[in-house]
Design a protein around this motif. Structure first.
Motif, PDB file in Angstrom:
ATOM      1  N   ASN A  41      42.331  46.713  41.100  1.00 20.43           N
ATOM      2  CA  ASN A  41      41.350  46.047  40.537  1.00 20.43           C
ATOM      3  C   ASN A  41      40.741  44.976  41.569  1.00 20.43           C
ATOM      4  O   ASN A  41      40.200  43.916  41.345  1.00 20.43           O
ATOM      5  N   ILE A  43      39.490  43.911  45.474  1.00 22.37           N
ATOM      6  CA  ILE A  43      38.866  44.597  46.706  1.00 22.37           C
ATOM      7  C   ILE A  43      39.303  43.802  47.714  1.00 22.37           C
ATOM      8  O   ILE A  43      39.394  42.306  47.861  1.00 22.37           O
ATOM      9  N   MET A  91      51.245  36.452  46.309  1.00 18.21           N
ATOM     10  CA  MET A  91      50.001  35.812  45.918  1.00 18.21           C
ATOM     11  C   MET A  91      49.158  36.702  45.220  1.00 18.21           C
ATOM     12  O   MET A  91      48.768  36.259  43.657  1.00 18.21           O
ATOM     13  N   LYS A  94      49.513  37.082  41.397  1.00 13.84           N
ATOM     14  CA  LYS A  94      49.269  36.085  40.478  1.00 13.84           C
ATOM     15  C   LYS A  94      48.156  35.902  39.838  1.00 13.84           C
ATOM     16  O   LYS A  94      47.525  34.970  39.031  1.00 13.84           O
ATOM     17  N   LEU A  95      47.021  36.662  40.592  1.00 18.67           N
ATOM     18  CA  LEU A  95      45.538  36.496  40.208  1.00 18.67           C
ATOM     19  C   LEU A  95      44.983  37.593  39.355  1.00 18.67           C
ATOM     20  O   LEU A  95      44.094  37.682  38.859  1.00 18.67           O
ATOM     21  N   LYS A  97      45.155  38.224  36.164  1.00 17.64           N
ATOM     22  CA  LYS A  97      44.669  37.934  34.840  1.00 17.64           C
ATOM     23  C   LYS A  97      43.580  37.120  35.005  1.00 17.64           C
ATOM     24  O   LYS A  97      42.837  36.961  34.020  1.00 17.64           O
ATOM     25  N   LEU A  98      43.202  36.718  36.164  1.00 15.84           N
ATOM     26  CA  LEU A  98      41.741  36.112  36.272  1.00 15.84           C
ATOM     27  C   LEU A  98      40.670  36.818  36.659  1.00 15.84           C
ATOM     28  O   LEU A  98      40.904  37.981  36.850  1.00 15.84           O
ATOM     29  N   ASP A  99      39.378  36.263  36.894  1.00 15.12           N
ATOM     30  CA  ASP A  99      38.283  36.978  37.352  1.00 15.12           C
ATOM     31  C   ASP A  99      38.855  37.654  38.522  1.00 15.12           C
ATOM     32  O   ASP A  99      39.228  37.361  39.593  1.00 15.12           O
ATOM     33  N   LEU A 101      36.891  38.452  41.175  1.00 15.89           N
ATOM     34  CA  LEU A 101      36.422  37.739  42.252  1.00 15.89           C
ATOM     35  C   LEU A 101      37.165  36.700  42.999  1.00 15.89           C
ATOM     36  O   LEU A 101      37.368  36.453  44.087  1.00 15.89           O
ATOM     37  N   TYR A 102      38.242  36.359  42.126  1.00 16.36           N
ATOM     38  CA  TYR A 102      39.405  35.597  42.957  1.00 16.36           C
ATOM     39  C   TYR A 102      40.278  36.264  43.941  1.00 16.36           C
ATOM     40  O   TYR A 102      40.639  35.616  45.037  1.00 16.36           O
ATOM     41  N   LEU A 104      39.242  38.692  45.513  1.00 18.82           N
ATOM     42  CA  LEU A 104      38.207  38.773  46.652  1.00 18.82           C
ATOM     43  C   LEU A 104      38.413  37.438  47.674  1.00 18.82           C
ATOM     44  O   LEU A 104      38.766  37.827  49.054  1.00 18.82           O
ATOM     45  N   LEU A 105      38.223  36.522  47.142  1.00 23.33           N
ATOM     46  CA  LEU A 105      38.367  35.183  48.023  1.00 23.33           C
ATOM     47  C   LEU A 105      39.716  34.884  48.467  1.00 23.33           C
ATOM     48  O   LEU A 105      39.909  34.550  49.606  1.00 23.33           O
ATOM     49  N   LEU A 106      40.700  35.207  47.739  1.00 24.53           N
ATOM     50  CA  LEU A 106      42.240  35.132  48.249  1.00 24.53           C
ATOM     51  C   LEU A 106      42.316  35.950  49.422  1.00 24.53           C
ATOM     52  O   LEU A 106      42.537  35.507  50.604  1.00 24.53           O
ATOM     53  N   GLY A 109      40.519  34.719  52.548  1.00 23.46           N
ATOM     54  CA  GLY A 109      41.080  33.814  53.303  1.00 23.46           C
ATOM     55  C   GLY A 109      42.358  34.226  53.968  1.00 23.46           C
ATOM     56  O   GLY A 109      42.585  33.546  54.913  1.00 23.46           O
ATOM     57  N   VAL A 110      43.129  35.081  53.220  1.00 25.27           N
ATOM     58  CA  VAL A 110      44.353  35.731  54.033  1.00 25.27           C
ATOM     59  C   VAL A 110      43.804  36.330  55.498  1.00 25.27           C
ATOM     60  O   VAL A 110      44.360  35.964  56.536  1.00 25.27           O
TER      61      VAL A 110
END
Lengths: 294, 328
Positions: A41, A43, A91, A94-95, A97-99, A101-102, A104-106, A109-110
């Motif tokens: 889940n 992108i 990395m 860790k995300l 459980k969050l929205d 979109l986080y 995607l942002l991570l 950045g990478v």
């Protein structure tokens, strides 16, 4: 058969072939995105950078280790795929459980980090990567000359797509994957290690991107921007096809490559934007995408 | 069900609003911000400050969507860049006064936002992000080919002109006050929008769109209006930037610019009113000092992205607000 619709046949077939090659890359990359998205889940905005990394690893293997194209085709996806595994473990995992979109942002950045580092090391101008001698030259098809390497790319991309489809649809591990995509909690309850499957899926998707990168190295010049320019078009391809179906991504990828190639023949000014126009039309008529589930 | 760890601001007990929809703390913060804007040109280089203000307005406009409607647009460079191009063209070729040129920039942003938003709101979440990114790339390719943008050279030597045809803006300090006024107007406009009944509906869409629909709101219409407002203000920000710097280039429409505005809002704090302003100041300052290191700026921006997402999701202003137990 010199002219078709008033267009010289060699020009038409030449652009069709170029379209088919671009389509092969769209298909390989959107396939990887779809597999990762289905399982995690997330992108994967790093996908373009990982494609570029595949090409650079191939270049580095040749120039620093003396390992040629065939070794690169085998080893570069493994190296970049392992890097993907590391990225997922440290990395991305860790995300979950969050929205969404986080994620995607991570990954965006990478991607910036990788692209910036590569540009620092190798500069912005492209590095040459020679076509392996076994695949240089051209076939005379009667109506046109076909560079052997270009034909090879289309065939190998098709084989890789079919192999991925077979693994997902016809093997035990693929059935676990499909089940975990539908309902991870239930699959975990049956004693299957879902977090490890997610890691491996991400690694495999990334390896596929790197594989495409090695294939691309002799065609496009190897440069830090080669991935980001391509991946935005692939996002449009993914929106058009919908990420629900493997065969859907492959068909959409090749189809849009051909559409782009034809546009270059008949209306060159629009060739850079035609895929986005197709995306707009598809969104208006079938918002879920051609093969998507609403 | 609200998504856990979503992009909403912290949920503290609603404070009473005392003035213009500001709570007491927000009013104090706002007055501090106005004071900083008023005093800083006497200490810092006005051109640098104007850059911060232009990007602060851009980031605030972006934050209206992500922070209050929950829509992540990854293509805001399109509205910013096109606003800049058209404002520059209007001032240079058509000979309009700067205020009209900036308004034209805003109108172009709004128009583009209307078309793209109308198509993009058909999908949600990450698809929305990918669609807006793809359309922004289409706008970029258009700008590469179109004649009026000047291709790789961009539009250069855009005159600052005379405000309302009478006040010359060639002096940096005069230009600074005009930029500050545009920024504050935009900021208050966004603040007013968020705290209007319309803004309340937007927040309900962010928290739970199906329920907002079931209460009888046409959520798509609300999302589209918010999208157009955000795009319009991005166009204004791009327009004023062209007037200030006298140049509009492809950099402003490229996808990296879309990423930068996301980063500014993320660093400052998504869904906070003051966050994007602080974030813009931080990122522009960083770019200013690191400009000589070339591609390292990209690397550092990437690292900040990763750190913010992994460990610092509230952003600077969000953390301060959380610490003081207030909404900022």
């Amino acid at each position: 058969m010199d002219e078709i619709f008033g267009i010289p046949a060699p020009l038409l077939f030449g652009q069709l072939l170029l379209g088919l090659i671009n389509g092969a890359f769209y298909a390989l990359l959107s396939l990887g995105l779809a597999v990762i998205f289905g399982m995690l889940n997330v992108i994967n905005f790093t996908h373009g950078a990982q494609f570029m990394l595949g090409a650079f690893v191939a270049w580095a293997m040749l120039n620093f280790l003396g390992l040629g194209y065939w070794w690169a085709l085998l080893l570069a996806p493994i190296v970049v795929g392992l890097f993907g595994v590391l990225l997922e473990r440290t990395m991305i995992s860790k995300l979950y459980k969050l929205d969404h979109l986080y994620g995607l942002l991570l990954t965006f950045g990478v991607g910036l980090i990788i692209e910036g580092l590569v540009r620092n090391e190798f500069g912005s101008s492209g590095l040459p990567y020679r076509i392996p001698p076994e695949l240089s030259g051209a076939w005379d098809l009667g109506f046109m000359f076909m560079p052997v390497y270009r034909g090879w790319v289309v065939i190998v991309a098709l084989v890789a797509c079919i192999a991925t489809w077979l693994v997902i649809e016809r093997t035990r591990i693929g059935s676990y994957l499909r089940a975990a995509t539908e309902n991870p909690a239930l699959v975990q309850a049956f004693g299957i290690n879902v977090p490890r499957m997610m890691t491996l899926t991400y690694g495999a998707g990334v390896a596929l991107a790197a594989f495409a990168g090695v294939l691309a190295a002799p065609i496009y010049s190897v440069n830090p921007q080669m991935g980001s320019n391509l991946i935005i078009i692939v996002f449009a391809v993914v929106v058009i096809g919908g990420m629900g179906s493997i065969l859907g991504s492959v068909l959409t990828g090749f189809g849009l490559g051909i559409v782009e190639g034809l546009t270059k023949v008949f209306y060159p000014e629009a060739s850079a934007t035609v895929i986005f126009v197709v995306m707009a039309i598809v969104l208006l008529l079938r918002p879920a995408g051609l093969f998507g589930r609403a | 069900m609200a998504a856990p760890g979503g992009f909403s601001g912290s949920d503290f007990k609603a404070e009473e609003t005392v003035f213009l929809g500001f709570t007491r703390t927000q009013l104090i913060a706002f007055l501090v911000m106005v004071a900083v804007i008023a005093v800083s040109p006497f200490f810092l280089y006005p051109v640098f400050l104007m850059k911060v203000l232009c990007f602060a307005l851009f980031a605030c406009a972006f934050n209206l969507l992500i922070g209050y409607v929950g829509l992540l647009s990854f293509g805001h460079a399109a509205y910013f860049g096109m606003g800049g191009y058209l404002a520059g063209h209007a001032a240079k070729v058509w000979g309009f006064t700067p205020e009209i040129a900036v308004l034209i920039g805003g109108a172009v942003g709004a128009l583009l936002g209307l078309v793209i938003g109308w198509i993009a709101i058909r999908r949600q979440g990450i698809y929305f992000a990918m669609i807006t990114l793809a359309f922004a790339q289409m706008v970029y390719f258009f700008c590469v080919q179109a004649a009026f943008t000047g291709g790789e050279d961009g539009i250069q030597a855009i005159p600052r002109g005379n405000l309302f045809g009478v006040i010359p803006l060639s002096a940096d300090i005069t230009m600074y006050w005009v930029t500050a006024a545009v920024f504050l107007l935009g900021f208050l406009f966004i603040h007013r929008t968020i705290h209007s009944p319309f803004g309340m509906v937007l927040k309900s869409i962010r928290e739970n769109e199906p329920r907002a629909t079931s209460l009888g709101y046409r959520t798509d219409d609300y999302k589209l209006v918010a999208f157009v407002l955000s795009a319009m203000l991005s166009g204004v920000a791009g327009g004023i930037k062209s007037i200030v710097f006298g140049i509009a280039t492809l950099t402003d429409v490229f996808w990296t610019m879309s990423g930068e505005v996301v980063l500014m809002s993320l660093v400052g704090g998504l869904g906070t009113i003051f966050g994007p302003v602080v974030g813009a100041a931080v990122i522009i300052t960083m770019q200013n000092y690191l400009a000589e290191f070339g591609a390292w700026v990209t690397v550092i921006q990437g690292v900040i992205f990763v750190l913010c997402v992994l460990a610092f999701r509230r952003g600077i202003v969000g953390e301060i607000g959380n610490w003081l137990r207030v909404r900022l």
